[in-house]
Design a protein around this motif. Structure first.
Motif, PDB file in Angstrom:
ATOM      1  N   THR A 124       0.833  -1.205   0.000  1.00 45.71           N
ATOM      2  CA  THR A 124       0.000   0.000   0.000  1.00 45.71           C
ATOM      3  C   THR A 124       0.866   1.252   0.000  1.00 45.71           C
ATOM      4  O   THR A 124       0.600   2.206  -0.741  1.00 45.71           O
ATOM      5  N   ALA A 125       1.914   1.272   0.810  1.00 46.75           N
ATOM      6  CA  ALA A 125       2.815   2.425   0.857  1.00 46.75           C
ATOM      7  C   ALA A 125       3.527   2.614  -0.480  1.00 46.75           C
ATOM      8  O   ALA A 125       3.689   3.748  -0.954  1.00 46.75           O
ATOM      9  N   LEU A 126       3.957   1.517  -1.121  1.00 46.89           N
ATOM     10  CA  LEU A 126       4.614   1.614  -2.421  1.00 46.89           C
ATOM     11  C   LEU A 126       3.669   2.180  -3.493  1.00 46.89           C
ATOM     12  O   LEU A 126       4.048   3.046  -4.290  1.00 46.89           O
ATOM     13  N   ILE A 127       2.438   1.694  -3.528  1.00 44.18           N
ATOM     14  CA  ILE A 127       1.466   2.175  -4.512  1.00 44.18           C
ATOM     15  C   ILE A 127       1.144   3.655  -4.275  1.00 44.18           C
ATOM     16  O   ILE A 127       1.088   4.451  -5.221  1.00 44.18           O
ATOM     17  N   ALA A 128       0.965   4.046  -3.026  1.00 43.81           N
ATOM     18  CA  ALA A 128       0.707   5.455  -2.724  1.00 43.81           C
ATOM     19  C   ALA A 128       1.885   6.311  -3.162  1.00 43.81           C
ATOM     20  O   ALA A 128       1.708   7.407  -3.715  1.00 43.81           O
ATOM     21  N   GLY A 129       3.112   5.826  -2.942  1.00 43.11           N
ATOM     22  CA  GLY A 129       4.303   6.554  -3.371  1.00 43.11           C
ATOM     23  C   GLY A 129       4.357   6.709  -4.880  1.00 43.11           C
ATOM     24  O   GLY A 129       4.755   7.753  -5.398  1.00 43.11           O
ATOM     25  N   LEU A 130       3.962   5.661  -5.613  1.00 48.78           N
ATOM     26  CA  LEU A 130       3.919   5.748  -7.072  1.00 48.78           C
ATOM     27  C   LEU A 130       2.945   6.831  -7.542  1.00 48.78           C
ATOM     28  O   LEU A 130       3.230   7.593  -8.468  1.00 48.78           O
ATOM     29  N   PHE A 131       1.773   6.902  -6.910  1.00 53.55           N
ATOM     30  CA  PHE A 131       0.790   7.918  -7.289  1.00 53.55           C
ATOM     31  C   PHE A 131       1.303   9.322  -6.995  1.00 53.55           C
ATOM     32  O   PHE A 131       1.141  10.237  -7.802  1.00 53.55           O
ATOM     33  N   VAL A 132       1.936   9.507  -5.845  1.00 56.62           N
ATOM     34  CA  VAL A 132       2.464  10.829  -5.492  1.00 56.62           C
ATOM     35  C   VAL A 132       3.567  11.219  -6.467  1.00 56.62           C
ATOM     36  O   VAL A 132       3.596  12.339  -6.977  1.00 56.62           O
ATOM     37  N   ALA A 133       4.488  10.283  -6.748  1.00 55.64           N
ATOM     38  CA  ALA A 133       5.586  10.577  -7.671  1.00 55.64           C
ATOM     39  C   ALA A 133       5.039  10.858  -9.073  1.00 55.64           C
ATOM     40  O   ALA A 133       5.496  11.784  -9.757  1.00 55.64           O
ATOM     41  N   GLY A 134       4.072  10.074  -9.527  1.00 56.76           N
ATOM     42  CA  GLY A 134       3.484  10.291 -10.844  1.00 56.76           C
ATOM     43  C   GLY A 134       2.791  11.637 -10.948  1.00 56.76           C
ATOM     44  O   GLY A 134       2.883  12.314 -11.972  1.00 56.76           O
ATOM     45  N   ASP A 135       2.118  12.063  -9.884  1.00 56.55           N
ATOM     46  CA  ASP A 135       1.421  13.346  -9.893  1.00 56.55           C
ATOM     47  C   ASP A 135       2.409  14.501  -9.956  1.00 56.55           C
ATOM     48  O   ASP A 135       2.147  15.521 -10.583  1.00 56.55           O
ATOM     49  N   ARG A 136       3.556  14.335  -9.309  1.00 52.34           N
ATOM     50  CA  ARG A 136       4.561  15.400  -9.322  1.00 52.34           C
ATOM     51  C   ARG A 136       5.341  15.423 -10.636  1.00 52.34           C
ATOM     52  O   ARG A 136       5.671  16.477 -11.150  1.00 52.34           O
ATOM     53  N   LEU A 137       5.643  14.256 -11.177  1.00 48.99           N
ATOM     54  CA  LEU A 137       6.418  14.195 -12.414  1.00 48.99           C
ATOM     55  C   LEU A 137       5.571  14.478 -13.653  1.00 48.99           C
ATOM     56  O   LEU A 137       6.043  15.068 -14.616  1.00 48.99           O
ATOM     57  N   LEU A 138       4.329  14.040 -13.633  1.00 45.41           N
ATOM     58  CA  LEU A 138       3.417  14.214 -14.768  1.00 45.41           C
ATOM     59  C   LEU A 138       2.135  14.896 -14.296  1.00 45.41           C
ATOM     60  O   LEU A 138       1.084  14.274 -14.178  1.00 45.41           O
ATOM     61  N   PRO A 139       2.198  16.203 -14.036  1.00 39.70           N
ATOM     62  CA  PRO A 139       1.000  16.873 -13.530  1.00 39.70           C
ATOM     63  C   PRO A 139      -0.095  16.886 -14.600  1.00 39.70           C
ATOM     64  O   PRO A 139       0.203  16.921 -15.798  1.00 39.70           O
ATOM     65  N   PRO A 140      -1.360  16.882 -14.184  1.00 37.75           N
ATOM     66  CA  PRO A 140      -2.443  16.947 -15.172  1.00 37.75           C
ATOM     67  C   PRO A 140      -2.438  18.305 -15.859  1.00 37.75           C
ATOM     68  O   PRO A 140      -2.001  19.297 -15.282  1.00 37.75           O
ATOM     69  N   PRO A 141      -2.912  18.362 -17.103  1.00 42.17           N
ATOM     70  CA  PRO A 141      -2.950  19.653 -17.801  1.00 42.17           C
ATOM     71  C   PRO A 141      -3.912  20.594 -17.076  1.00 42.17           C
ATOM     72  O   PRO A 141      -4.888  20.153 -16.463  1.00 42.17           O
ATOM     73  N   PRO A 142      -3.621  21.889 -17.129  1.00 43.27           N
ATOM     74  CA  PRO A 142      -4.527  22.836 -16.468  1.00 43.27           C
ATOM     75  C   PRO A 142      -5.912  22.773 -17.095  1.00 43.27           C
ATOM     76  O   PRO A 142      -6.043  22.722 -18.314  1.00 43.27           O
ATOM     77  N   SER A 143      -6.924  22.763 -16.257  1.00 39.62           N
ATOM     78  CA  SER A 143      -8.287  22.694 -16.782  1.00 39.62           C
ATOM     79  C   SER A 143      -8.710  24.067 -17.248  1.00 39.62           C
ATOM     80  O   SER A 143      -8.411  25.075 -16.638  1.00 39.62           O
TER      81      SER A 143
END
Length: 194
Positions: free
Chosen positions: A20-39
């Motif tokens: 669970t900690a590893l998966i949460a870390g992947l989501f946090v890292a992915g959000d920081r490295l690949l932010p969603p486009p501005p809406s």
């Protein structure tokens, strides 16, 4: 209490926590490295942009001066006609507040074609010329597909569509491409009907 628990249970709980900690870390890292486009706050899916374009075109066609996205009596309105003190809005609550304050207000539904605004304006507007409709190739083709003349009104367009849809609807043995063309013709003719 931990001593009385089986070792396989402790290993499973500990393993689940690590995963669970590893998966949460992947989501946090992915959000920081690949932010969603501005809406985009200006993009509307409900057809408002299209209606605004139609109203803008209509007001330009009749030569009426307007201010877009104006504030009238503390309410935001889509269009304001300053020479005539008329507010055009999509918001029913704003419509009633503006009317009570003494400014003429026009409520536009999202489904209303922009060229029909003239029927609601509280002043005399130039009538649409049938020749204008005949000059529009897509409108002329739409009326022809329905078997109508370009001077047909909205009720005639609706009745012609209902008659023709029985022949071309895929559920009644018709062709799906012919049904699509009929639907497009109906939409176009309905927007150009008086």
């Amino acid at each position: 209490m931990l001593e009385s628990s089986p070792s396989w249970l402790l290993v499973g709980v500990l393993g689940a926590g690590v995963i669970t900690a590893l998966i949460a870390g992947l989501f946090v890292a992915g959000d920081r490295l690949l932010p969603p486009p501005p809406s985009s706050t200006t993009h509307r899916v409900d057809g408002t942009d299209r209606r605004r374009d139609e109203i803008r075109t209509y007001l330009d066609t009749i030569g009426e001066r307007y201010v877009e996205d104006a504030t009238v009596r503390d309410d935001a309105v889509a269009f304001y006609l300053p020479d005539r003190d008329v507010a055009i809005t999509f918001d029913p609550q704003a419509y009633f507040r503006i009317e009570r304050a003494g400014t003429a207000a026009v409520l536009c539904e999202y489904e209303m074609p922009g060229h029909q605004l003239g029927r609601r304006l509280p002043f005399e507007t130039p009538t649409r010329n049938t020749a204008d409709r005949e000059a529009t190739g897509s409108a002329r083709a739409a009326f022809a597909t329905l078997g109508l003349s370009p001077t047909a009104d909205a009720d005639e367009v609706k009745a012609a569509y209902r008659r023709r849809v029985k022949d071309v609807h895929p559920d009644h043995g018709g062709d799906s491409e012919a049904f699509r063309r009929l639907r497009e013709a109906y939409t176009t003719a309905k927007e150009h009907a008086d």
